[in-house]
Design a protein around this motif. Structure first.
Motif, PDB file in Angstrom:
ATOM      1  N   PRO A 142       0.784  -1.236   0.000  1.00  0.00           N
ATOM      2  CA  PRO A 142       0.000   0.000   0.000  1.00  0.00           C
ATOM      3  C   PRO A 142       0.817   1.288   0.000  1.00  0.00           C
ATOM      4  N   GLU A 143       2.083   1.192   0.404  1.00  0.00           N
ATOM      5  CA  GLU A 143       2.950   2.374   0.368  1.00  0.00           C
ATOM      6  C   GLU A 143       4.117   2.169  -0.594  1.00  0.00           C
ATOM      7  N   LYS A 176      -4.489  -2.555   7.959  1.00  0.00           N
ATOM      8  CA  LYS A 176      -3.686  -1.431   7.470  1.00  0.00           C
ATOM      9  C   LYS A 176      -3.263  -1.614   6.010  1.00  0.00           C
ATOM     10  N   ASN A 177      -3.646  -2.748   5.424  1.00  0.00           N
ATOM     11  CA  ASN A 177      -3.185  -3.065   4.075  1.00  0.00           C
ATOM     12  C   ASN A 177      -4.296  -3.143   3.038  1.00  0.00           C
ATOM     13  N   HIS A 179      -5.579  -0.903   1.281  1.00  0.00           N
ATOM     14  CA  HIS A 179      -5.313  -0.054   0.112  1.00  0.00           C
ATOM     15  C   HIS A 179      -4.111  -0.528  -0.691  1.00  0.00           C
ATOM     16  N   THR A 182      -6.438  -0.665  -5.659  1.00  0.00           N
ATOM     17  CA  THR A 182      -7.625   0.180  -5.815  1.00  0.00           C
ATOM     18  C   THR A 182      -8.504  -0.435  -6.906  1.00  0.00           C
ATOM     19  N   TYR A 358      -6.551   7.168  -6.795  1.00  0.00           N
ATOM     20  CA  TYR A 358      -5.941   7.971  -5.730  1.00  0.00           C
ATOM     21  C   TYR A 358      -6.974   8.320  -4.663  1.00  0.00           C
ATOM     22  N   TRP A 361      -7.595   5.234  -2.594  1.00  0.00           N
ATOM     23  CA  TRP A 361      -6.434   5.011  -1.729  1.00  0.00           C
ATOM     24  C   TRP A 361      -6.496   5.929  -0.507  1.00  0.00           C
ATOM     25  N   LEU A 362      -6.812   7.202  -0.743  1.00  0.00           N
ATOM     26  CA  LEU A 362      -6.947   8.160   0.368  1.00  0.00           C
ATOM     27  C   LEU A 362      -8.087   7.766   1.292  1.00  0.00           C
ATOM     28  N   ASN A 364      -9.356   4.784   1.889  1.00  0.00           N
ATOM     29  CA  ASN A 364      -8.957   3.630   2.704  1.00  0.00           C
ATOM     30  C   ASN A 364      -7.927   4.025   3.757  1.00  0.00           C
ATOM     31  N   ARG A 365      -6.976   4.818   3.348  1.00  0.00           N
ATOM     32  CA  ARG A 365      -5.859   5.208   4.217  1.00  0.00           C
ATOM     33  C   ARG A 365      -6.348   6.013   5.419  1.00  0.00           C
ATOM     34  N   ASN A 366      -7.363   6.856   5.169  1.00  0.00           N
ATOM     35  CA  ASN A 366      -7.846   7.760   6.211  1.00  0.00           C
ATOM     36  C   ASN A 366      -9.104   7.262   6.913  1.00  0.00           C
TER      37      ASN A 366
END
Length: 424
Positions: A142-143, A176-177, A179, A182, A358, A361-362, A364-366
């Motif tokens: 994810p990163e 935490k994974n 994302h 997508t 994108y 991804w944001l 999911n991340r947030n």
């Protein structure tokens, strides 16, 4: 004496030709040019999968990571017989330019498996997808590198990838994974509107083109090559603009109706029959004459190298909106530019997909959930901003829109390298 057949330029050669042209015109820093001329990593995996009948097949999968100066590698996975290392290199490189032009914190990656998914059952495709994910291991993350759907892959496959990848992590790390990919189904962390983002983006850029030209899309006749996710949604939004669909081509055939084809009706027919041929509101048409159909707009939304020096002279349209990656090869482009036909380049025209990715991804991340209205407004703004930058750069450098788009993308990456320096 037989006439020598001119060798067809491959997709990767097209990418390099486009890059060289822009780099020379803008005076790209030589050190940065060397870095961007090659890929960072090229991953090839061979993995066995048990078929429904008990036999074992060994598949080859690819993931090429071109550059990550601006952020994690980002790009789709396609399942198609044409997938090879050369195609993956080309597509990964295009993704670097595309994400940079869109102003995203991403680099470029691409890959897939060299198969025809129609030859496999759903359960076989699930096992192939999961085994491919396992074989890639920590080459995605994810990163680090975030795949997405592409040709012949879909939201369900992205859900399998996410589940497989998360299953390789400890229980405390799994959430935490999500994302890692997508384009997932909405119920599995996907974004509302991600399915239509690429097709919507194609039409937003066409609306911007029409504004620059002082015209409207209403009443404009257009043709679409490829009636999958991108082609259908582009037709859907063109229809909303009052444009008239007169021709469609896909792997099953070519249809034509000068009076217009209803995209929604055609989509229902295709869903039920797995073909566009035989649709009642059309007639069959010679596939090799498709791009010569009388129309104002062409939307190639299938594969690369479709418009070449062999058919570019027959095109009657005013503008080509590149819904696919690399649908016009270098020789074809020279002819189109000489004839004054506008081209909205792929790295701009079809970037709605990666912009939507994108946003997912944001989300999911947030730990957020975005509404369709939020997505559409944000997507339109990013696309219009990118289009306007390309037009401005085109005027500044007195060049075509594709080269201007490359210059805009390369300038952002060049700045990142100059500010950070080269390790050590």
């Amino acid at each position: 004496m037989a006439t020598a057949v001119k060798p067809r330029v491959g997709m990767y050669e097209n990418v390099k030709n486009q890059f060289e042209k822009a780099a020379e015109l803008m005076g790209l820093d030589e050190s940065v040019k060397k870095i961007l001329s090659i890929t960072n990593n090229e991953i090839v995996v061979h993995f066995p999968v048990k078929m429904d009948n008990g036999t074992v097949e060994v598949f080859t999968g690819y993931r090429v990571q071109h550059n990550n100066a601006l952020g994690p590698y980002k790009g789709g996975l396609r399942y198609h017989p044409t997938v090879d290392i050369d195609a993956a290199r080309a597509l990964a490189t295009w993704m670097t330019w595309k994400t940079s032009l869109a102003g995203l914190p991403y680099g470029g990656g691409k890959g897939g498996i060299q198969i025809d998914p129609k030859q496999y059952s759903l359960s076989e495709l699930e096992r192939i997808t999961r085994r491919f994910t396992y074989a890639l291991g920590d080459n995605i993350g994810p990163e680090h590198d975030i795949p997405a759907p592409d040709v012949n892959t879909n939201a369900q496959m992205m859900a399998w990838i996410a589940d497989t990848y998360m299953s390789t992590k400890s229980p405390s790390e799994r959430s935490k994974n999500q994302h890692v990919v997508t384009g997932k189904p909405v119920g599995s962390g996907g974004l509302e509107g991600r399915d239509r983002a690429t097709g919507f983006g194609v039409v937003v850029t066409l609306e911007s083109w029409a504004k620059v030209k002082g015209v409207t899309l209403e009443g404009k006749k257009y043709i679409v090559q490829g009636f999958g996710n991108v082609g259908y949604w582009a037709a859907h939004f063109m229809h909303k603009n009052g444009a008239i669909l007169v021709g469609v081509q896909d792997a099953t055939g070519t249809i034509y109706n000068p009076e217009g084809i209803d995209p929604e009706s055609l989509f229902r027919y295709q869903t039920e029959n797995a073909t566009i041929t035989g649709y009642a509101g059309s007639q069959d048409y010679a596939s090799d004459a498709f791009f010569g159909i009388e129309c104002d707009v062409i939307i190639p939304a299938a594969l690369g190298n479709q418009i070449t020096d062999e058919n570019a002279s027959s095109i009657k349209a005013q503008v080509i909106a590149e819904g696919a990656n690399g649908p016009v090869d270098t020789d074809g482009e020279i002819i189109l530019l000489e004839r004054g036909i506008d081209m909205i380049p792929d790295i701009l025209c079809n970037s709605g997909g990666v912009i939507g990715s994108y946003f997912e991804w944001l989300q999911n991340r947030n730990g957020e959930i975005w509404s369709m209205d939020d997505v559409v407004v944000k997507l339109r703004k990013k696309l219009e901003d990118a289009f306007n930058k390309v037009v401005t750069t085109s005027v500044q450098y007195q060049t075509d829109w594709r080269t201007a788009a490359y210059i805009q993308a390369l300038t952002r990456i060049e700045m990142a390298y100059k500010q950070r320096g080269i390790f050590p």
